[in-house]
Design an enzyme around this catalytic site. Structure first.
Site, PDB file in Angstrom:
ATOM      1  N   TYR A 167      18.295  55.465  65.939  1.00  0.00           N
ATOM      2  CA  TYR A 167      19.547  56.051  66.443  1.00  0.00           C
ATOM      3  C   TYR A 167      19.637  55.840  67.965  1.00  0.00           C
ATOM      4  O   TYR A 167      20.689  55.459  68.479  1.00  0.00           O
ATOM      5  CB  TYR A 167      19.566  57.540  66.084  1.00  0.00           C
TER       6      TYR A 167
HETATM    7  P1  NAP Z   1      30.074  63.292  60.073  1.00  0.00           P
HETATM    8  O1  NAP Z   1      30.948  64.477  59.965  1.00  0.00           O
HETATM    9  O2  NAP Z   1      28.975  63.117  59.103  1.00  0.00           O
HETATM   10  O3  NAP Z   1      30.999  62.007  60.128  1.00  0.00           O
HETATM   11  C1  NAP Z   1      30.464  60.729  59.998  1.00  0.00           C
HETATM   12  C2  NAP Z   1      31.569  59.802  59.532  1.00  0.00           C
HETATM   13  O4  NAP Z   1      30.979  58.537  59.250  1.00  0.00           O
HETATM   14  C3  NAP Z   1      32.202  60.318  58.238  1.00  0.00           C
HETATM   15  O5  NAP Z   1      33.570  60.067  58.224  1.00  0.00           O
HETATM   16  C4  NAP Z   1      31.481  59.498  57.185  1.00  0.00           C
HETATM   17  O6  NAP Z   1      32.229  59.267  56.015  1.00  0.00           O
HETATM   18  C5  NAP Z   1      31.248  58.184  57.908  1.00  0.00           C
HETATM   19  N1  NAP Z   1      30.129  57.505  57.287  1.00  0.00           N
HETATM   20  C6  NAP Z   1      28.854  57.976  57.144  1.00  0.00           C
HETATM   21  N2  NAP Z   1      28.106  57.105  56.457  1.00  0.00           N
HETATM   22  C7  NAP Z   1      28.926  56.055  56.143  1.00  0.00           C
HETATM   23  C8  NAP Z   1      28.754  54.857  55.407  1.00  0.00           C
HETATM   24  N3  NAP Z   1      27.585  54.546  54.836  1.00  0.00           N
HETATM   25  N4  NAP Z   1      29.811  54.033  55.247  1.00  0.00           N
HETATM   26  C9  NAP Z   1      31.019  54.345  55.809  1.00  0.00           C
HETATM   27  N5  NAP Z   1      31.249  55.471  56.504  1.00  0.00           N
HETATM   28  C10 NAP Z   1      30.210  56.319  56.659  1.00  0.00           C
HETATM   29  O7  NAP Z   1      29.339  63.279  61.501  1.00  0.00           O
HETATM   30  P2  NAP Z   1      29.921  63.240  62.984  1.00  0.00           P
HETATM   31  O8  NAP Z   1      29.006  64.090  63.768  1.00  0.00           O
HETATM   32  O9  NAP Z   1      31.359  63.477  63.031  1.00  0.00           O
HETATM   33  O10 NAP Z   1      29.614  61.716  63.368  1.00  0.00           O
HETATM   34  C11 NAP Z   1      30.610  60.862  63.911  1.00  0.00           C
HETATM   35  C12 NAP Z   1      29.990  60.027  65.004  1.00  0.00           C
HETATM   36  O11 NAP Z   1      29.593  60.893  66.068  1.00  0.00           O
HETATM   37  C13 NAP Z   1      28.741  59.264  64.574  1.00  0.00           C
HETATM   38  O12 NAP Z   1      28.775  57.969  65.129  1.00  0.00           O
HETATM   39  C14 NAP Z   1      27.629  60.081  65.183  1.00  0.00           C
HETATM   40  O13 NAP Z   1      26.496  59.321  65.427  1.00  0.00           O
HETATM   41  C15 NAP Z   1      28.282  60.559  66.458  1.00  0.00           C
HETATM   42  N6  NAP Z   1      27.651  61.715  67.100  1.00  0.00           N
HETATM   43  C16 NAP Z   1      27.669  62.948  66.526  1.00  0.00           C
HETATM   44  C17 NAP Z   1      27.081  64.012  67.205  1.00  0.00           C
HETATM   45  C18 NAP Z   1      27.076  65.422  66.654  1.00  0.00           C
HETATM   46  O14 NAP Z   1      26.482  66.315  67.285  1.00  0.00           O
HETATM   47  N7  NAP Z   1      27.698  65.696  65.529  1.00  0.00           N
HETATM   48  C19 NAP Z   1      26.488  63.817  68.467  1.00  0.00           C
HETATM   49  C20 NAP Z   1      26.490  62.533  69.013  1.00  0.00           C
HETATM   50  C21 NAP Z   1      27.082  61.489  68.331  1.00  0.00           C
HETATM   51  P3  NAP Z   1      32.563  60.448  54.970  1.00  0.00           P
HETATM   52  O15 NAP Z   1      33.745  61.155  55.558  1.00  0.00           O
HETATM   53  O16 NAP Z   1      32.826  59.722  53.703  1.00  0.00           O
HETATM   54  O17 NAP Z   1      31.342  61.318  54.902  1.00  0.00           O
END
Ligand code: NAP
Length: 260
Positions: A167
Site C-alpha cells: 500500500y
Molecule cells: P471503500 O469504502 O472500501 O471504497 C473503496 C472503493 O473501491 C469502493 O467503491 C470499492 O467498490 C472499490 N473497489 C475495491 N476493490 C475493488 C476491486 N477489486 N475492483 C473494483 N473496485 C474496487 O474505501 P475508501 O476508504 O473509500 O477508499 C477509497 C480510496 O481512498 C482508496 O484508494 C483508499 O486507498 C483511499 N484511502 C482511504 C483512507 C481511509 O481512511 N478510508 C485513507 C487513505 C486513502 P465497492 O463499492 O464495490 O465496494
C-alpha cells in the site's frame, strides 16, 4: 464565483464511486452540476444505493456505469474496457475528468506477506490507475480536451506506515507519478493532482480495532475522524476551473494529521 466551481457540461470517469470516499467525491461533483458521472462498480445493490445518494444532492446528474472487478481480469483488459465503454457512454463524446479512486489494502509483516495479496494491492492501487491515466490522457491530448485527472493517495504517500508495504509503495508511487505526469501534460491542458485522505470512516477502515480508532482520534488535531462528505469540496476544487493553476500537487485532507 459559482462559475469558477461549476462542472456544467462535464463528464467524469470515477472508479470506486459506489462507496466511501468515492461516493463523497460523486456527491461533491453532483453539487457542482456535473453533467454525467461514469462510475465503475462491482455490485448492483451498491450501485443503486450510490445512485440514490448522488441524486439526493442533484437529481439532474446522469449516472452511467461500467461493471468491472479490478482483481478479476488482466489489468490491460480492464483498462481498455473502462476507456472504450466510457467514451461510448459519454453524452458529449468527451471525458473531461478522470478520478482514480478505487483502492484496497492488505496488512502483514513484509517477511510473511502473501505474494498474491501483495500483487493485488499493487495492481488495484498503482498499476490500474497508472494505465488508466495513460490511456485517458492519450485521448484527452489527441482531442485537445481541457482535462483534470485526480487520484486518491494516502498518508502513506508521505509516510512508510507499518505492515502495509505494498500500500505504501502504491500510494507513494501515485504521488510521484502525479508529479511526473503533471510535468508532461500540464502545459498541454491537463492538470494532474492527488488527494491524500487521513483517517476516514469507510469500509476500508471498519476492521480497525475500536481501541486503535480511539488512539488515532486523539492524534487528529481536528478532533475527529473524517467522513466521505468531507471530500465534496476538495474534489470540486480540483476538477473545476478554480484549480487551473494547481498541478502536480498531493493535497492532504486529514484533519491536520500530517502537520502534527
Ligand atoms: P471503500 O469504502 O472500501 O471504497 C473503496 C472503493 O473501491 C469502493 O467503491 C470499492 O467498490 C472499490 N473497489 C475495491 N476493490 C475493488 C476491486 N477489486 N475492483 C473494483 N473496485 C474496487 O474505501 P475508501 O476508504 O473509500 O477508499 C477509497 C480510496 O481512498 C482508496 O484508494 C483508499 O486507498 C483511499 N484511502 C482511504 C483512507 C481511509 O481512511 N478510508 C485513507 C487513505 C486513502 P465497492 O463499492 O464495490 O465496494
Amino acid at each position: 464565483m459559482s462559475s469558477l466551481f461549476s462542472l456544467k457540461g462535464k463528464v467524469a470517469i470515477l472508479t470506486g464511486g459506489t462507496n466511501g470516499i468515492g461516493l463523497g467525491y460523486a456527491r461533491g461533483l453532483a453539487s457542482a452540476d456535473i453533467q454525467q458521472l461514469i462510475l465503475t462498480y462491482r455490485s448492483q445493490s451498491s450501485l443503486e444505493q450510490a445512485q440514490a445518494k448522488i441524486h439526493e444532492i442533484n437529481p439532474n446528474v446522469a449516472i452511467s456505469s461500467i461493471k468491472v472487478d479490478f482483481l478479476a481480469e488482466d489489468e490491460d483488459a480492464i483498462v481498455n474496457k473502462i476507456v472504450t465503454d466510457a467514451y461510448s457512454l459519454s453524452q458529449t463524446g468527451s471525458i473531461d475528468i478522470l478520478i482514480n479512486n478505487a483502492g484496497i489494502t492488505e496488512r502483514s509483516p513484509l517477511e510473511s506477506f502473501p505474494d498474491d495479496k501483495f500483487q493485488d494491492v499493487i495492481k488495484v492501487d498503482l498499476n490500474i490507475p497508472v494505465k488508466l491515466t495513460k490511456l485517458v490522457g492519450y485521448k484527452m491530448l489527441e482531442r485537445g480536451t481541457r482535462g483534470k485527472i485526480v487520484a486518491t493517495a494516502s498518508l502513506l504517500s508521505f509516510q512508510g506506515g507499518m505492515h502495509s508495504t505494498p500500500y505504501a509503495i502504491a500510494k507513494g508511487g501515485l504521488k510521484q507519478f502525479t508529479q511526473a505526469v503533471s510535468n508532461e501534460w500540464s502545459g498541454r491542458g491537463i492538470n494532474v493532482n492527488c488527494i491524500a485522505p487521513g483517517y476516514i470512516r469507510t469500509k476500508l477502515t471498519d476492521s480497525m480495532a475500536e481501541e486503535n480508532k480511539k488512539i488515532v482520534n486523539q492524534r487528529i488535531p481536528l478532533g475527529r475522524w473524517g467522513e466521505p462528505d468531507d471530500f465534496m469540496g476538495v474534489i470540486v476544487f480540483l476538477c473545476s476551473d478554480a484549480s487551473n493553476y494547481v498541478t502536480g500537487e498531493t493535497i492532504a485532507v486529514d484533519g491536520g494529521w500530517l502537520g502534527r
